[in-house]
Design an enzyme around this catalytic site. Structure first.
Site, PDB file in Angstrom:
ATOM      1  CE  LYS A   1      -1.795  -4.387   3.258  1.00 34.61           C
ATOM      2  NZ  LYS A   1      -2.066  -5.690   2.643  1.00 34.61           N
TER       3      LYS A   1
ATOM      4  CB  SER B   1      -0.864  -0.027   1.267  1.00 38.89           C
ATOM      5  OG  SER B   1      -1.408   1.239   1.513  1.00 38.89           O
TER       6      SER B   1
ATOM      7  CE1 TYR C   1      -4.248  -2.588   5.483  1.00 37.03           C
ATOM      8  CE2 TYR C   1      -3.691  -0.244   5.384  1.00 37.03           C
ATOM      9  CZ  TYR C   1      -3.982  -1.430   4.750  1.00 37.03           C
ATOM     10  OH  TYR C   1      -4.003  -1.474   3.380  1.00 37.03           O
TER      11      TYR C   1
HETATM   12  N1  UFG Z   1     -12.607  10.941   3.569  1.00 35.27           N
HETATM   13  C1  UFG Z   1     -13.662  11.774   3.841  1.00 35.27           C
HETATM   14  N2  UFG Z   1     -14.800  11.224   4.338  1.00 35.27           N
HETATM   15  C2  UFG Z   1     -14.944   9.885   4.560  1.00 35.27           C
HETATM   16  C3  UFG Z   1     -13.858   9.043   4.280  1.00 35.27           C
HETATM   17  C4  UFG Z   1     -12.697   9.594   3.791  1.00 35.27           C
HETATM   18  O1  UFG Z   1     -13.573  12.987   3.643  1.00 35.27           O
HETATM   19  O2  UFG Z   1     -16.024   9.461   5.017  1.00 35.27           O
HETATM   20  C5  UFG Z   1     -11.381  11.516   2.964  1.00 35.27           C
HETATM   21  C6  UFG Z   1     -10.108  11.249   3.729  1.00 35.27           C
HETATM   22  O3  UFG Z   1      -9.893  12.246   4.697  1.00 35.27           O
HETATM   23  C7  UFG Z   1      -9.077  11.262   2.605  1.00 35.27           C
HETATM   24  C8  UFG Z   1      -9.848  10.690   1.404  1.00 35.27           C
HETATM   25  O4  UFG Z   1     -11.216  10.892   1.706  1.00 35.27           O
HETATM   26  O5  UFG Z   1      -8.692  12.569   2.291  1.00 35.27           O
HETATM   27  C9  UFG Z   1      -9.610   9.204   1.162  1.00 35.27           C
HETATM   28  O6  UFG Z   1      -9.861   8.485   2.364  1.00 35.27           O
HETATM   29  P1  UFG Z   1     -10.028   6.903   2.371  1.00 35.27           P
HETATM   30  O7  UFG Z   1     -10.359   6.500   3.766  1.00 35.27           O
HETATM   31  O8  UFG Z   1     -10.944   6.465   1.298  1.00 35.27           O
HETATM   32  O9  UFG Z   1      -8.577   6.382   1.953  1.00 35.27           O
HETATM   33  P2  UFG Z   1      -7.162   6.673   2.646  1.00 35.27           P
HETATM   34  O10 UFG Z   1      -6.358   7.454   1.656  1.00 35.27           O
HETATM   35  O11 UFG Z   1      -7.278   7.197   4.003  1.00 35.27           O
HETATM   36  O12 UFG Z   1      -6.629   5.187   2.809  1.00 35.27           O
HETATM   37  C10 UFG Z   1      -6.378   4.379   1.692  1.00 35.27           C
HETATM   38  C11 UFG Z   1      -6.645   2.929   2.037  1.00 35.27           C
HETATM   39  C12 UFG Z   1      -5.656   2.430   3.040  1.00 35.27           C
HETATM   40  C13 UFG Z   1      -4.273   2.734   2.625  1.00 35.27           C
HETATM   41  C14 UFG Z   1      -4.096   4.173   2.246  1.00 35.27           C
HETATM   42  C15 UFG Z   1      -2.772   4.370   1.627  1.00 35.27           C
HETATM   43  O13 UFG Z   1      -7.943   2.762   2.555  1.00 35.27           O
HETATM   44  O14 UFG Z   1      -5.812   1.034   3.113  1.00 35.27           O
HETATM   45  O15 UFG Z   1      -5.084   4.561   1.292  1.00 35.27           O
HETATM   46  O16 UFG Z   1      -2.525   5.680   1.312  1.00 35.27           O
HETATM   47  F1  UFG Z   1      -3.411   2.458   3.621  1.00 35.27           F
END
Ligand code: UFG
Length: 351
Positions: free
Chosen positions: A166, A137, A162
């Site tokens: 990785k 990841s 988590y």
């Molecule tokens: N976000 C929101 N509202 C939500 C969920 C997320 O605004 O309800 C925002 C987050 O703050 C972020 C973006 O949307 O800016 C993406 O968030 P995600 O939770 O969809 O994804 P992440 O980038 O946090 O995490 C993902 C994967 C992880 C991995 C990571 C690696 O889910 O498994 O990318 O960068 F580790």
């Protein structure tokens, strides 16, 4: 695969093959004529996905798929699978993946993700199978110093167990190759996988309240949740919301097939970023999904979520130059396919 073989003569073990990325990759492999064995304990997946895979690939190719319901950490079960099948390479997806839950359950996350990987590579070694593709990841890059991220960008501290699993499994697999250079290890660092199969038959089916943005937005679109919570609107980005490199799960699936073809006949440890190279903000996602579903989706601006980085996106030129792989789909197609899946299956596979 230490030897280069045609897909028809190769059998690939896919751990976690009933999950979101795993199931799409299994379809891609069957369509490329590989023989595929799934091992999945269905702890976070539905058995119904198997029927959907069969429906997509058709009867003849479906006959080249077998399924074992087992935990990858169960050595005896793994031994039996390797005894029954001549496995040439393994794609290792299986693992716990909820960032927030990992903070609350570190023992379970380290125990499961690392323990099952150790059991897997030990059984692989005993059976002379030394080719593995690991689902890593972009989280291993931590808070990046500069963008875009290349495979040479430093690995940095993760913000949750988590992410550390990785990070550590990458290290374990690299050490394995140092100890025995016959190993052939490919670490695929995914950016943000979204989308669904274009037929609407397979997609992401999170249990409970989705942690990730896209499944949450999709549930708002289908009326299961009221409005999207935007975590942070004061980031140093064009519209103040977080920026990520979203990649269509179909592109990720083809990335695994490209990696398999590329690794045949090689040994070593190689890392590839799988993303599109483009950053998209949370508000841009809400806008694109609104167009896909034909309705303005409501959202509320909230404080930042702990552990989130401002922005990350990939430089994917290595995967293009080495493996001839490039993402084909953009945000509009990702949202279109997510919407098709969500609207056809409002309650996921159990609906
Ligand atoms: N976000 C929101 N509202 C939500 C969920 C997320 O605004 O309800 C925002 C987050 O703050 C972020 C973006 O949307 O800016 C993406 O968030 P995600 O939770 O969809 O994804 P992440 O980038 O946090 O995490 C993902 C994967 C992880 C991995 C990571 C690696 O889910 O498994 O990318 O960068 F580790």
């Amino acid at each position: 695969m230490s030897q280069k073989r045609d897909p028809q003569d190769s059998c690939i073990l896919v751990t976690g093959g009933a999950g979101f990325i795993g199931s799409h990759t299994v379809v891609e492999l069957l369509e490329k004529d590989y023989q595929v064995v799934i091992v999945d304990d269905l702890s976070n997946a539905s058995e119904k996905v198997l029927d959907r895979i069969d429906a997509i690939v058709g009867e003849e190719r479906a006959a080249r798929l077998s399924f074992y319901r087992a935990d990858v950490g169960d050595r005896d079960a793994l031994e039996a699978i390797f005894d029954d099948n001549q496995i040439d390479a393994v794609i290792h997806f299986a693992g716990y993946k909820a960032v927030g839950e990992s903070v609350k359950k570190p023992i379970e996350y380290y125990g499961n993700n690392i323990g099952s990987t150790l059991a897997l590579v030990d059984v692989m070694r005993e059976h002379g199978c030394k080719s593995i593709i690991f689902s890593s990841s972009a989280t291993v890059y931590g808070d990046p110093d500069s963008l875009p991220l290349t495979e040479a960008s430093p690995k940095k501290a993760c913000t949750n167990p988590y992410g550390w699993t990785k990070w550590m499994i990458e290290q374990i697999l690299s050490d394995l190759h140092t100890a025995d250079p016959e190993w052939n290890v490919v670490l695929l660092r995914y950016f943000n996988p979204i989308g669904a199969h274009p037929t609407g038959l397979m997609g992401e089916d999170p249990k409970g309240i989705p942690n990730n943005l896209l499944p949450y937005v999709a549930q708002v679109a289908v009326g299961k949740r009221e409005s999207v919570h935007v975590f942070g609107s004061d980031y140093d980005t064009p519209d103040g919301t977080g920026v990520r490199d979203y990649i269509h799960v179909m592109d990720l699936a083809s990335g695994h097939a490209a990696a398999l073809a590329w690794m045949g006949g090689r040994t070593g440890v190689e890392i590839f970023n799988l993303g599109t190279g483009k950053g998209t903000s949370v508000l841009q996602i809400i806008e694109a999904f609104s167009s896909a579903c034909g309705r303005e989706l409501p959202y509320v601006l909230e404080p930042r979520r702990a552990g989130d980085v401002t922005a990350n996106y990939a430089d994917c030129s290595k995967a293009r130059d080495e493996m001839g792989w490039e993402a084909r789909f953009g945000i509009d197609e990702m949202c279109r396919d997510s919407w098709k899946w969500q609207s056809n299956n409002p309650n996921g596979y159990e609906g």
